[in-house]
Design an enzyme around this catalytic site. Structure first.
Site, short mmCIF file in Angstrom:
data_model
loop_
_atom_site.label_atom_id
_atom_site.label_comp_id
_atom_site.label_asym_id
_atom_site.label_seq_id
_atom_site.Cartn_x
_atom_site.Cartn_y
_atom_site.Cartn_z
N ALA A 70 0.82 -1.22 0.00
CA ALA A 70 0.00 0.00 0.00
C ALA A 70 0.85 1.27 0.00
CB ALA A 70 -0.93 0.00 1.21
N ASP A 71 2.17 1.13 0.08
CA ASP A 71 3.04 2.30 0.16
C ASP A 71 3.15 2.98 -1.21
OD1 ASP A 71 5.33 3.54 2.05
OD2 ASP A 71 6.03 3.49 -0.03
N ILE A 72 2.79 4.26 -1.24
CA ILE A 72 2.79 5.00 -2.51
C ILE A 72 4.20 5.12 -3.06
CG2 ILE A 72 2.30 7.24 -3.57
CD1 ILE A 72 -0.01 7.52 -1.58
#
Length: 286
Positions: free
Chosen positions: A240-242
């Site tokens: 989920a880390d951009i």
């Protein structure tokens, strides 16, 4: 004051580690002299340890200076800087994957932990859903308002201090109301002994995750980042880390960021060192 010299087997690229650490304005890094000052808490005493690189990539060597219990503090410094990790073994693993060029570019970059688990968890909460520059700015305001300065180095506030803050005090620093409540809640859990970082060192990733995910404001992204940066667990990849999404888009020259399903498929060959894949991908866009 005591001092000790530590020699490792290479590779270990201390300069690249310092370059990444310097992104955080709270870190006291001198790139020209290859030094960093590390704030450590020894029971109730605060002490500042200086770590200086005096070797090179293939023959890494360090001069450490400090005051306090030398054995305990050296153990913690070794843990923070990952001096017992075989980076050559990890590098060789990735030479059989499509990240091989990335690992050659950032050859020998170690995983350096946050200086204590409490500050790591607070930082993870503060950094949620913020761009990196403002996340560092907000963290700096928080620490310099409620923490302690010693020998030019800032210490995060103790859990008891955080537990007794008000939402309004944090709102004045530009915290959102919810984020302020989350940070204060973490302080209360630690101060009351309901959350025990010492116990976590003996627990599995899954056990820690199941405990942390029950805390208000803590989601999977925060759990994974804490396991990586707070405890040094080697096999985490926060899909989920951009930043990771952007790094993968750049590395693979994609038209758009990869989906969660695509990232899950990409990461399979990188196990059991997903944390290092994450680190090197972040490094590629910082």
């Amino acid at each position: 004051m005591w001092q000790e010299t530590v020699t490792l087997s290479g590779p270990y690229h201390f300069e690249l580690a310092l370059d990444r650490l310097k992104l955080d304005p709270l870190h006291v890094v001198d790139l020209s002299n290859k030094t960093i000052k590390v704030p450590l808490q020894e029971n109730t005493n605060r002490t500042v340890i200086e770590v200086k690189g005096i070797g090179n990539l293939y023959k890494p060597e360090f001069l450490i200076k400090g005051e306090g219990n030398q054995q305990l503090l050296m153990e913690r410094i070794s843990e923070i800087f990952g001096w017992h990790t075989d980076l050559k073994k990890i590098h060789d693993h990735f030479q059989n994957t499509d990240l091989k060029d990335l690992f050659r570019t950032h050859f020998g970059t170690p995983l350096v932990l946050d200086f204590d688990p409490f500050s790591c968890l607070l930082k993870c909460i503060i950094h949620q859903q913020l761009n990196l520059n403002f996340a560092f700015t907000l963290t700096q305001r928080f620490v310099q308002t409620f923490g302690h300065e010693q020998d030019g180095v800032w210490f995060y506030p103790e859990p008891e201090v955080v537990a007794n803050l008000t939402v309004e005090e944090l709102r004045e620093l530009q915290f959102s109301r919810r984020k302020a409540e989350y940070v204060i809640g973490i302080g209360k859990l630690i101060a009351s002994g309901k959350l025990d970082f010492h116990k976590m060192k003996q627990q599995s990733d899954e056990e820690i995750a199941s405990e942390l995910i029950e805390i208000r404001g803590v989601g999977p992204w925060t759990v994974q980042n804490f396991l990586m940066s707070g405890l040094g667990r080697p096999n985490l990849f926060p899909v989920a880390d951009i930043g990771l999404q952007n790094a993968l888009k750049k590395y693979y020259q994609l038209e758009q960021k990869p989906t969660t399903a695509e990232m899950e498929q990409m990461k399979t060959p990188w196990e059991p060192y997903l944390t290092y894949a994450s680190l090197y991908l972040w490094r590629s866009i910082e």
